[in-house]
Design an enzyme around this catalytic site. Structure first.
Site, PDB file in Angstrom:
ATOM      1  N   ASP A 339     -26.743 -40.487   9.558  1.00 21.88           N
ATOM      2  CA  ASP A 339     -28.173 -40.343   9.822  1.00 21.88           C
ATOM      3  C   ASP A 339     -28.493 -40.923  11.203  1.00 21.88           C
ATOM      4  O   ASP A 339     -27.928 -41.945  11.609  1.00 21.88           O
ATOM      5  CB  ASP A 339     -28.945 -41.081   8.730  1.00 21.88           C
ATOM      6  CG  ASP A 339     -30.444 -40.871   8.822  1.00 21.88           C
ATOM      7  OD1 ASP A 339     -30.877 -39.716   8.852  1.00 21.88           O
ATOM      8  OD2 ASP A 339     -31.172 -41.885   8.866  1.00 21.88           O
ATOM      9  N   GLU A 368     -25.969 -36.796  13.116  1.00 19.26           N
ATOM     10  CA  GLU A 368     -27.267 -36.133  13.280  1.00 19.26           C
ATOM     11  C   GLU A 368     -27.712 -36.305  14.738  1.00 19.26           C
ATOM     12  O   GLU A 368     -28.190 -37.364  15.129  1.00 19.26           O
ATOM     13  CB  GLU A 368     -28.311 -36.732  12.342  1.00 19.26           C
ATOM     14  CG  GLU A 368     -29.673 -36.045  12.481  1.00 19.26           C
ATOM     15  CD  GLU A 368     -30.799 -36.773  11.763  1.00 19.26           C
ATOM     16  OE1 GLU A 368     -31.880 -36.166  11.600  1.00 19.26           O
ATOM     17  OE2 GLU A 368     -30.614 -37.945  11.374  1.00 19.26           O
TER      18      GLU A 368
END
Length: 614
Positions: A339, A368
């Protein structure tokens, strides 16, 4: 000057193509009109760290009576991002110097230098997932196992109306104080492994499964425990083992830039007793966080006070996360999606890769990153995600944006250039494992975007729920077939967000995270996705075949994948009318049922053809 002296994407101008491993000799060649009277040419090359070289070019040869070729060879010994341009001298320019840069070789006017990526010579990415399909699951909303759900905290609401609208309304002070749960769990996912395998899936990516307060679980409370509503360690290990029996790997969501404030580490609400960084300056977790005025003022992720930021360069934290990575990989996890990877510092990412690969050299690390990850700048520095010591892959938002914008607008011009830019800038081994999504838990459902042509408004207080008319739904499904045909045939690995394959709808968060629509599946759309997955399994060109642009004009995009003895051409017609497209080669047949007569392809409105050489 109308003459194009250099195109970095043509191999007679630059060879090898694209990114190269360190120690590779690169040949640069510029082509000049003889009338220009060039008497000297120089390759000027540099890196961000201040390193630079001016390398004289040699006159190479004449091509006919009008072209002069100038050549130079350069071998980069260090990995990194390099920038270069050419300067030539003749007897006609006013100051004796003319500069050729990227604005001359591409349709661009920004005047930037060319770039190329040099990566570590031993950098590889996992081969076993290439040519596969990724399936993304938001665990609470995919499938509910047989075990009855009981709320384990007062701020959790257990829903018994599977498929109902998710709750989102904040309290009077703008905060979410209670989260609703529909009861999806690991046992439910296990029960659907046969279905997932039927889509050609080789990787399941799970949104966070660790203990947390919220239903999205990006506010981690304990990295060492699975949220009890999802199951336990035995359930997870069994899921991974059963998935591997079907040729499917499980990768987890690693949320390492922040934790929840209501966690055993921060413990603002004293859920975990009197300890934690918020309550005790001597807590073993206290130096993980960035307090500006203890204890109530601290750095938060994007200013959200329930998500205190971590100091990811803290050695104790890095060591702890290494333990967390080893634990879950030893139980069966085959990799991690990181993330907000662009908010993780180099020191942390370097250490993470070492820990992950020590446990399993074939484990996959996806970051990400929403932009071109090769030249990304974050927090004041150029990042090196893809040079061999950090990530294997990224969530491929540049491809996602290109696909959805083509589907929504019908503007085809520049599409292939956007694909080529990534293929040129990223190492080939990264390109082959790019996570090519067209919808995730962070975006509006793809059917809604295509069906409504992206014409919706949303704010914190008025969120687009996702309602569509019958006409919009039908249009969305037509365009989804077109866009997904491209998604499944571009370089990288297509990623399907659970339910998109059966026509799930939903607006912005949290309505894009609705329950899988059991009993309401669009069977025709499902068969289309199964067909696309089958094509990828049957044709090895999708493992690592080259991307070859053909055309992108007048609402139509065409490209070819070539490699491993195969050539597959994809033609996508976004126009509201049928067309006859003239293929560059004959000897192709359609895998998708369109009529082909010699080089003429007859293509319906808003549809795509996948063709193979025979």
């Amino acid at each position: 000057m109308d003459f194009i002296p250099y195109n970095s994407r043509l191999r007679y101008h630059k060879s090898p193509y694209g990114a190269v491993p360190q120690g590779t000799e690169i040949t640069f060649r510029i082509v000049l009109p003889r009338s220009f009277g060039c008497r000297e040419s120089v390759l000027k090359i540099h890196r961000d760290d201040g390193w630079y070289r001016d390398i004289p070019m040699e006159w190479h040869c004449m091509e006919g009576m009008n072209e002069e070729w100038w050549l130079v060879r350069f071998t980069p010994d260090e990995s990194g991002l390099y920038w270069y341009r050419f300067e030539i001298r003749n007897d006609y320019s006013s100051n004796g110097i003319t500069r050729f840069d990227s604005s001359m070789s591409r349709i661009s006017s920004d005047g930037r230098d060319f770039q190329f990526t040099v990566y570590d010579r031993d950098f590889t990415t996992p081969d076993k997932i290439k040519g596969s399909v990724i399936y993304q699951i938001f665990p609470d909303r995919f499938c509910r196992g047989e075990k009855e759900k009981v709320s384990d905290r007062p701020d959790r609401i257990i829903r018994d109306d599977w498929g109902g609208d998710p709750c989102w309304e904040p309290s009077e002070d703008g905060k979410i104080v209670k989260y609703d749960f529909f009861g999806g769990d690991l046992k439910g996912i296990e029960s659907r492994l046969g279905y997932i395998a039927s889509l050609g899936v080789g990787v399941i990516y799970l949104n966070p499964i660790f203990s947390a307060v919220s239903n999205h679980r990006y506010d981690t409370a304990d990295y060492e425990k699975i949220d009890p509503l999802l199951g336990d360690e035995k359930d997870f290990a069994r899921l991974c083992a059963k998935a591997k029996e079907k040729g499917i790997d499980i990768i987890l969501d690693g949320v390492f830039s922040h934790t929840g404030s209501d966690s055993k580490y921060f413990n603002k609400n004293r859920t975990y007793g009197d300890g934690g960084a918020y309550n005790d300056k001597n807590s073993p977790y206290a130096d993980w966080y960035k307090f500006t005025e203890y204890p109530d003022k601290y750095d938060c992720w994007w200013g959200v006070d329930i998500l205190p930021e971590i100091d990811e360069e803290n050695d104790n934290y890095i060591e702890y996360i290494g333990f967390v990575l080893r634990k879950w990989q030893s139980l069966g996890a085959s990799g991690w999606r990181l993330d907000v990877a662009d908010e993780l510092p180099d020191k942390f990412l370097d250490a993470l890769r070492c820990r992950v690969k020590q446990q399993d050299s074939d484990a996959l690390i996806i970051g990400e990153v929403w932009e071109d990850a090769s030249d990304k700048i974050s927090y004041g520095r150029r990042r090196r995600y893809l040079q061999g010591r950090q990530l294997d892959s990224v969530m491929n938002y540049p491809f996602s944006d290109a696909l959805t914008e083509f589907g929504v607008t019908g503007i085809s011009e520049g599409f292939n250039d956007r694909i080529e830019e990534i293929c040129e800038n990223y190492p080939k081994c990264v390109v082959d494992v790019l996570m090519n999504h067209i919808g995730t838990h962070d975006t509006c459902r793809i059917l809604n975007r295509l069906g409504t042509l992206d014409k919706y408004e949303s704010s914190h207080f008025s969120r687009y729920r996702g309602g569509m008319t019958d006409e919009e739904t039908a249009r969305g499904k037509r365009l989804l077939r077109l866009v997904s045909a491209m998604q499944f045939t571009l370089p990288g690995i297509p990623s399907v967000y659970y339910g998109d394959e059966v026509g799930a709808t939903g607006g912005v968060d949290p309505f894009n995270r609705g329950c899988y629509p059991y009993g309401k599946e669009d069977e025709d759309l499902l068969e289309w996705y199964r067909f696309l997955g089958k094509i990828r399994k049957e044709h090895p060109v999708f493992i690592d075949g080259d991307f070859v642009p053909i055309s992108d004009a007048m609402g139509c995009v065409a490209y070819m994948r070539a490699g491993r003895g195969e050539r597959i051409i994809v033609v996508a017609n976004r126009n509201p009318h049928s067309i006859v497209y003239t293929l560059p080669f004959d000897g192709f047949k359609s895998l998708t049922g369109q009529r082909v007569k010699r080089k003429d392809l007859y293509l319906d409105a808003e549809s795509a053809a996948i063709l193979i050489n025979v």
